[in-house]
Write an enzyme that holds these catalytic residues in place. Structure first.
Site, PDB file in Angstrom:
ATOM      1  N   GLY A 149      27.927  12.947 -33.855  1.00  0.00           N
ATOM      2  CA  GLY A 149      26.706  12.483 -33.907  1.00  0.00           C
ATOM      3  C   GLY A 149      27.366  10.601 -33.672  1.00  0.00           C
ATOM      4  CG  LEU A 202      27.305  21.060 -32.156  1.00  0.00           C
ATOM      5  CD1 LEU A 202      28.164  22.199 -31.195  1.00  0.00           C
ATOM      6  CD2 LEU A 202      28.094  19.770 -31.859  1.00  0.00           C
ATOM      7  CG  ASN A 256      19.522  14.698 -32.275  1.00  0.00           C
ATOM      8  OD1 ASN A 256      19.660  14.566 -31.397  1.00  0.00           O
ATOM      9  ND2 ASN A 256      19.983  13.260 -32.709  1.00  0.00           N
ATOM     10  CG  PHE A 283      27.867  10.173 -40.705  1.00  0.00           C
ATOM     11  CD1 PHE A 283      27.260   8.986 -41.208  1.00  0.00           C
ATOM     12  CD2 PHE A 283      28.842  10.642 -40.934  1.00  0.00           C
ATOM     13  CE1 PHE A 283      28.054   8.139 -41.243  1.00  0.00           C
ATOM     14  CE2 PHE A 283      30.290   9.290 -40.573  1.00  0.00           C
ATOM     15  CZ  PHE A 283      29.577   7.947 -41.323  1.00  0.00           C
ATOM     16  CB  SER A 339      18.620   3.725 -43.896  1.00  0.00           C
ATOM     17  OG  SER A 339      17.551   3.102 -43.509  1.00  0.00           O
ATOM     18  CB  THR A 381      14.270   2.751 -44.151  1.00  0.00           C
ATOM     19  OG1 THR A 381      13.076   3.598 -43.840  1.00  0.00           O
ATOM     20  CG2 THR A 381      14.894   3.952 -45.113  1.00  0.00           C
ATOM     21  CE1 TYR A 386      16.543   8.903 -42.167  1.00  0.00           C
ATOM     22  CE2 TYR A 386      15.248   7.801 -42.109  1.00  0.00           C
ATOM     23  CZ  TYR A 386      16.457   7.827 -41.356  1.00  0.00           C
ATOM     24  OH  TYR A 386      17.239   7.613 -41.906  1.00  0.00           O
ATOM     25  CE  LYS A 431      20.226   8.795 -44.180  1.00  0.00           C
ATOM     26  NZ  LYS A 431      20.271   9.810 -44.640  1.00  0.00           N
ATOM     27  NE  ARG A 478      12.755  -3.335 -37.739  1.00  0.00           N
ATOM     28  CZ  ARG A 478      11.866  -3.497 -37.948  1.00  0.00           C
ATOM     29  NH1 ARG A 478      11.578  -4.935 -38.278  1.00  0.00           N
ATOM     30  NH2 ARG A 478      11.149  -3.029 -37.938  1.00  0.00           N
ATOM     31  N   GLY A 500       3.335   2.208 -38.650  1.00  0.00           N
ATOM     32  CA  GLY A 500       4.856   1.819 -39.516  1.00  0.00           C
ATOM     33  C   GLY A 500       5.983   0.877 -39.853  1.00  0.00           C
ATOM     34  CG  ASP A 501       7.418  -0.859 -36.132  1.00  0.00           C
ATOM     35  OD1 ASP A 501       8.954  -0.337 -36.989  1.00  0.00           O
ATOM     36  OD2 ASP A 501       7.711  -1.112 -34.592  1.00  0.00           O
TER      37      ASP A 501
HETATM   38  C1  UD1 Z   1      13.934   2.908 -37.337  1.00  0.00           C
HETATM   39  C2  UD1 Z   1      12.803   3.777 -38.659  1.00  0.00           C
HETATM   40  C3  UD1 Z   1      14.623   3.785 -40.072  1.00  0.00           C
HETATM   41  C4  UD1 Z   1      15.049   4.183 -39.475  1.00  0.00           C
HETATM   42  C5  UD1 Z   1      15.623   3.670 -38.308  1.00  0.00           C
HETATM   43  C6  UD1 Z   1      16.980   4.920 -37.731  1.00  0.00           C
HETATM   44  C7  UD1 Z   1      10.734   3.506 -38.529  1.00  0.00           C
HETATM   45  C8  UD1 Z   1       9.417   2.611 -38.607  1.00  0.00           C
HETATM   46  N1  UD1 Z   1      12.271   2.858 -38.973  1.00  0.00           N
HETATM   47  O1  UD1 Z   1      14.621   1.883 -37.259  1.00  0.00           O
HETATM   48  O2  UD1 Z   1      13.354   4.039 -41.006  1.00  0.00           O
HETATM   49  O3  UD1 Z   1      16.101   4.330 -40.613  1.00  0.00           O
HETATM   50  O4  UD1 Z   1      15.557   3.476 -37.230  1.00  0.00           O
HETATM   51  O5  UD1 Z   1      17.403   4.344 -36.439  1.00  0.00           O
HETATM   52  O6  UD1 Z   1      10.499   4.140 -37.445  1.00  0.00           O
HETATM   53  N2  UD1 Z   1      11.304  -1.975 -30.756  1.00  0.00           N
HETATM   54  C9  UD1 Z   1      10.224  -1.893 -29.641  1.00  0.00           C
HETATM   55  N3  UD1 Z   1      10.152  -1.433 -28.761  1.00  0.00           N
HETATM   56  C10 UD1 Z   1      10.042  -0.008 -28.307  1.00  0.00           C
HETATM   57  C11 UD1 Z   1      11.230   0.794 -29.748  1.00  0.00           C
HETATM   58  C12 UD1 Z   1      11.689  -0.320 -30.805  1.00  0.00           C
HETATM   59  O7  UD1 Z   1       9.851  -3.367 -29.166  1.00  0.00           O
HETATM   60  O8  UD1 Z   1      10.586   0.882 -27.706  1.00  0.00           O
HETATM   61  C13 UD1 Z   1      10.919  -2.492 -32.077  1.00  0.00           C
HETATM   62  C14 UD1 Z   1      10.886  -1.798 -33.178  1.00  0.00           C
HETATM   63  O9  UD1 Z   1       9.268  -2.120 -33.245  1.00  0.00           O
HETATM   64  C15 UD1 Z   1      11.155  -2.437 -34.339  1.00  0.00           C
HETATM   65  C16 UD1 Z   1      12.694  -2.989 -33.026  1.00  0.00           C
HETATM   66  O10 UD1 Z   1      12.678  -2.425 -32.330  1.00  0.00           O
HETATM   67  O11 UD1 Z   1      10.935  -3.953 -34.122  1.00  0.00           O
HETATM   68  C17 UD1 Z   1      13.988  -1.769 -34.204  1.00  0.00           C
HETATM   69  O12 UD1 Z   1      13.374  -0.829 -33.824  1.00  0.00           O
HETATM   70  P1  UD1 Z   1      14.083   0.539 -33.682  1.00  0.00           P
HETATM   71  O13 UD1 Z   1      14.915   0.137 -33.503  1.00  0.00           O
HETATM   72  O14 UD1 Z   1      13.237   1.970 -33.754  1.00  0.00           O
HETATM   73  O15 UD1 Z   1      14.557   0.531 -35.783  1.00  0.00           O
HETATM   74  P2  UD1 Z   1      13.739   0.478 -37.010  1.00  0.00           P
HETATM   75  O16 UD1 Z   1      12.110   0.535 -36.702  1.00  0.00           O
HETATM   76  O17 UD1 Z   1      13.985  -0.256 -37.400  1.00  0.00           O
END
Ligand code: UD1
Length: 346
Positions: free
Chosen positions: A12, A35, A37, A83, A127, A129, A154, A158, A236, A302-303
């Site tokens: 991965g 395998l 993913n 992992f 994570s 998370t 998920y 963790k 982030r 959920g963000d």
């Molecule tokens: C997400 C998971 C987190 C997990 C991690 C694994 C959620 C809420 N959280 O983290 O639990 O451990 O993935 O990789 O799902 N964004 C956009 N447009 C997009 C994609 C993302 O604006 O098309 C923004 C998101 O709103 C966020 C940031 O980019 O603010 C990062 O997003 P992402 O890469 O999905 O990670 P997490 O949400 O932090």
């Protein structure tokens, strides 16, 4: 030659980069992966980078018989980096039992076999998370911040896995563990021989950005511009996957070679710096010179609004520090996307 390490999920994204760093540090690696993913030809990329082909077995950690067969076939495994897990947040809400079964059984099986095969240490991929949305006074978030009720199955796996490790070790099991709580891993190896290969439409920001930049996706949607952050987009802590991989090597040295450490330790692994989604998008354009079509879209359910790590403990105790420059990291992700096109993969 150092000890032999079992890397579950080693084909991965994070597992492959960690295998490279382990081998470059002199460890022998046995990879297992089902395998589900990832692809076995990742092994070729690892071999090209390091000059060493890691052993590979297509094994699912939930299959305890097959797992035990790996310990029998490769005697002398001293450490595990675990992992292998299902990791799509949305899918976990739809298929909770799949997530609980995969992510809990695999760890339980590994722990159960460790004493029997004299495996001393396990590094667990956790994570940020587990912190949910930290309160303002808890940002940047430390390892002591309260664990909040998980927002998804998920996330809950963790949290529960961390507890399973703690409980097992507190019961007197003769093993040690380092739990690493990652922030947002991004980028690809500078050689572009390994990287992140998402299935279908990427959910994570960086793969969506690079796929949009190359024309696979029409437009990036930035989820929400009305958050309580300086530019209104989420924040982030984006950590370069190679830096993250190196943290595992430090953690492994710590559990295997350092008899005086606590049997279970937890470390945040991030940069200590928060970047907004908009800053990432602008950074990508600046670093690569590629214009990215994007627009604001409604918030994603959920963000979390903002989270970044206090990484003092990893810096001081683990002796590890994130080193990469964000522009280089974004360029590495772009180089990887270009390589995927060159190879006719994506
Ligand atoms: C997400 C998971 C987190 C997990 C991690 C694994 C959620 C809420 N959280 O983290 O639990 O451990 O993935 O990789 O799902 N964004 C956009 N447009 C997009 C994609 C993302 O604006 O098309 C923004 C998101 O709103 C966020 C940031 O980019 O603010 C990062 O997003 P992402 O890469 O999905 O990670 P997490 O949400 O932090």
């Amino acid at each position: 030659m150092k000890q032999t390490i079992l890397v579950t999920g080693g084909t991965g994204f994070i597992g492959s980069h960690t295998t490279v760093e382990l081998q470059q540090a002199g460890y022998q690696v046995v990879i297992i992966d089902n395998l589900s993913n990832s692809n076995a030809n990742v092994i070729d990329g690892i071999e090209k980078i390091t000059g060493v082909r890691p052993a590979f077995e297509k094994v699912d950690c939930c299959d305890i018989k097959a797992l035990e067969g790996v310990f029998q076939k490769y005697p002398g495994i001293k450490g595990i980096i675990h992992f292998a897990a299902s990791k799509a947040v949305g899918e976990s809400v739809e298929k909770p039992l799949l997530y609980y079964r995969n992510n809990l059984n695999s760890l339980i099986n590994l722990l159960e076999l460790m004493p029997k095969y004299d495996v001393k240490g396990i590094i667990f991929s956790s994570s940020c998370t587990v912190y949910g949305q930290p309160t303002a006074e808890n940002l940047p978030v430390t390892e002591q911040a309260p664990i909040r009720k998980a927002l998804s199955p998920y996330g809950n796996t963790k949290q529960v896995n961390e507890e399973i490790i703690q409980d097992f070790i507190h019961s007197g099991a003769p093993i040690k563990s380092v739990i690493l709580r990652y922030f947002n891993p991004i980028g690809a190896h500078p050689t572009a021989l390994i990287g992140e290969l998402p299935n279908g439409v990427p959910m994570n920001l960086i793969p969506f950005v690079t796929q949009t930049a190359i024309g696979i996706r029409k437009q990036l949607k930035i989820f929400g511009n009305d958050y309580g952050t300086p530019d209104g987009t989420c924040i982030r802590d984006y950590i370069y996957v190679v830096d993250l991989a190196k943290a595992h090597v430090k953690a492994m040295e710590r559990v295997l070679d350092n008899p005086d450490t606590d049997p279970v330790e937890v470390f945040n692994i991030g940069t200590g710096r928060g970047l907004s989604t908009l800053e990432v998008v602008e950074g990508f354009e600046r670093a690569t010179g590629v214009k990215l079509p994007w627009e604001f879209a409604p918030r994603r359910e959920g963000d979390i609004e903002k989270v970044w790590g206090n990484v003092d403990k990893a810096n001081k105790v683990l002796g590890w520090k994130a080193e990469a420059d964000i522009d280089d990291v974004l360029r590495s992700a772009w180089k990887w996307q270009l390589k995927l096109r060159e190879d006719g993969i994506q």
